[in-house]
Design an enzyme around this catalytic site. Structure first.
Site, mmCIF file in Angstrom:
data_model
loop_
_atom_site.group_PDB
_atom_site.id
_atom_site.type_symbol
_atom_site.label_atom_id
_atom_site.label_comp_id
_atom_site.label_asym_id
_atom_site.label_seq_id
_atom_site.Cartn_x
_atom_site.Cartn_y
_atom_site.Cartn_z
ATOM 1 N N LYS A 64 0.827 -1.200 0.000
ATOM 2 C CA LYS A 64 0.000 0.000 0.000
ATOM 3 C C LYS A 64 0.869 1.261 0.000
ATOM 4 O O LYS A 64 0.616 2.216 -0.758
ATOM 5 C CB LYS A 64 -0.920 0.011 1.219
ATOM 6 C CG LYS A 64 -2.062 -0.979 1.159
ATOM 7 C CD LYS A 64 -2.924 -0.888 2.418
ATOM 8 C CE LYS A 64 -4.109 -1.846 2.357
ATOM 9 N NZ LYS A 64 -4.944 -1.752 3.577
ATOM 10 N N ALA A 85 -1.268 1.668 6.512
ATOM 11 C CA ALA A 85 -1.410 0.702 7.604
ATOM 12 C C ALA A 85 -2.429 -0.349 7.205
ATOM 13 O O ALA A 85 -3.314 -0.101 6.382
ATOM 14 C CB ALA A 85 -1.843 1.407 8.890
ATOM 15 N N ASP A 86 -2.291 -1.511 7.808
ATOM 16 C CA ASP A 86 -3.248 -2.581 7.574
ATOM 17 C C ASP A 86 -3.378 -3.396 8.855
ATOM 18 O O ASP A 86 -2.412 -3.570 9.595
ATOM 19 C CB ASP A 86 -2.792 -3.478 6.424
ATOM 20 C CG ASP A 86 -3.911 -4.396 5.945
ATOM 21 O OD1 ASP A 86 -4.872 -3.884 5.340
ATOM 22 O OD2 ASP A 86 -3.839 -5.606 6.206
ATOM 23 N N THR A 87 -4.585 -3.880 9.099
ATOM 24 C CA THR A 87 -4.877 -4.625 10.323
ATOM 25 C C THR A 87 -5.445 -5.993 9.964
ATOM 26 O O THR A 87 -6.271 -6.107 9.056
ATOM 27 C CB THR A 87 -5.889 -3.870 11.198
ATOM 28 O OG1 THR A 87 -5.316 -2.609 11.578
ATOM 29 C CG2 THR A 87 -6.235 -4.656 12.462
ATOM 30 N N SER A 122 0.104 -3.353 11.075
ATOM 31 C CA SER A 122 1.401 -2.939 10.551
ATOM 32 C C SER A 122 1.291 -1.523 10.004
ATOM 33 O O SER A 122 0.268 -1.155 9.410
ATOM 34 C CB SER A 122 1.855 -3.893 9.447
ATOM 35 O OG SER A 122 3.213 -3.669 9.116
#
Length: 206
Positions: A64, A85-87, A122
């Site tokens: 991303k 960010a990614d969850t 992250s």
């Protein structure tokens, strides 16, 4: 005094991430990645074969950030730090994505009921060809959920845009007995870690 011209690009559609950045007074513009193009999404969130949850969330976040950086360069936009960010939610080493329907949401919540699971978020920042990334892991314990509680929750719109089928910032907060980690990380952007990365990229916090 904070430099009024300091601003970042946020490569996300998440309203929760926007709220969290505003909470720590970080100015941002949205640099949105595309979901639908003739060639597909700018970044695929498909899990690769045998991909572990930590590897998955780290990879998707970096993709991303890099895609947004390429977009900034391609559009000749002002150069600013890019935040992505990614969850993901994981239990028994299985990734729980966003439920597509009520059946999937019910199944996820039954699996989480009365057990501990992990929420991995992250965060990556790219600026001037430098990259910083870290992943925050929180441990979450759910109370035992009755079928009535699960069905009532899944009748709302809450589960369907959230990894694991729940959001700590909404009514599902009553499901959670304890957390070890970052409340804001479970929401989608761990503020302590995010502030550290942005400071490394030259953004003044407070």
């Amino acid at each position: 005094m904070k430099n009024p011209f300091q601003k970042i690009y946020l490569a996300s559609k998440s309203s929760r991430q926007r709220e969290l950045l505003r909470q720590i007074d970080v100015a941002f513009e949205l640099l949105l990645l595309r979901d639908q193009t003739p060639r597909g999404s700018d970044v695929s969130e498909e899990v690769l074969p045998d991909e572990a949850p930590l590897a998955y969330v780290t990879r998707v976040t970096m993709e991303k950030a890099r895609s947004a950086h390429q977009m900034m360069v391609r559009r000749s936009l002002p150069v600013r730090p890019i935040l992505a960010a990614d969850t993901t939610v994981t239990i028994d080493d299985k990734i729980l994505g966003k439920p597509a329907n009520k059946g999937e949401a019910v199944e996820m919540l039954r699996r989480l009921s009365g057990r501990r699971h992990q929420v991995l978020t992250s965060v990556a920042v790219i600026h001037h060809e430098q990259t910083w990334q870290l992943t925050q892991v929180s441990d979450v314990l759910f109370q035992q959920l009755s079928d009535a509680m699960i069905n009532a929750y899944c009748e709302t719109a809450e589960p369907y845009d959230k990894a694991g089928g729940y959001g700590i910032q909404g009514p599902a907060a009553i499901f959670i007995e304890t957390i070890r980690g970052s409340h804001s990380g479970i929401m989608g952007l761990p503020l302590f870690e995010t502030a550290q990365l942005l400071q490394q990229a030259g953004i003044r916090i407070l």
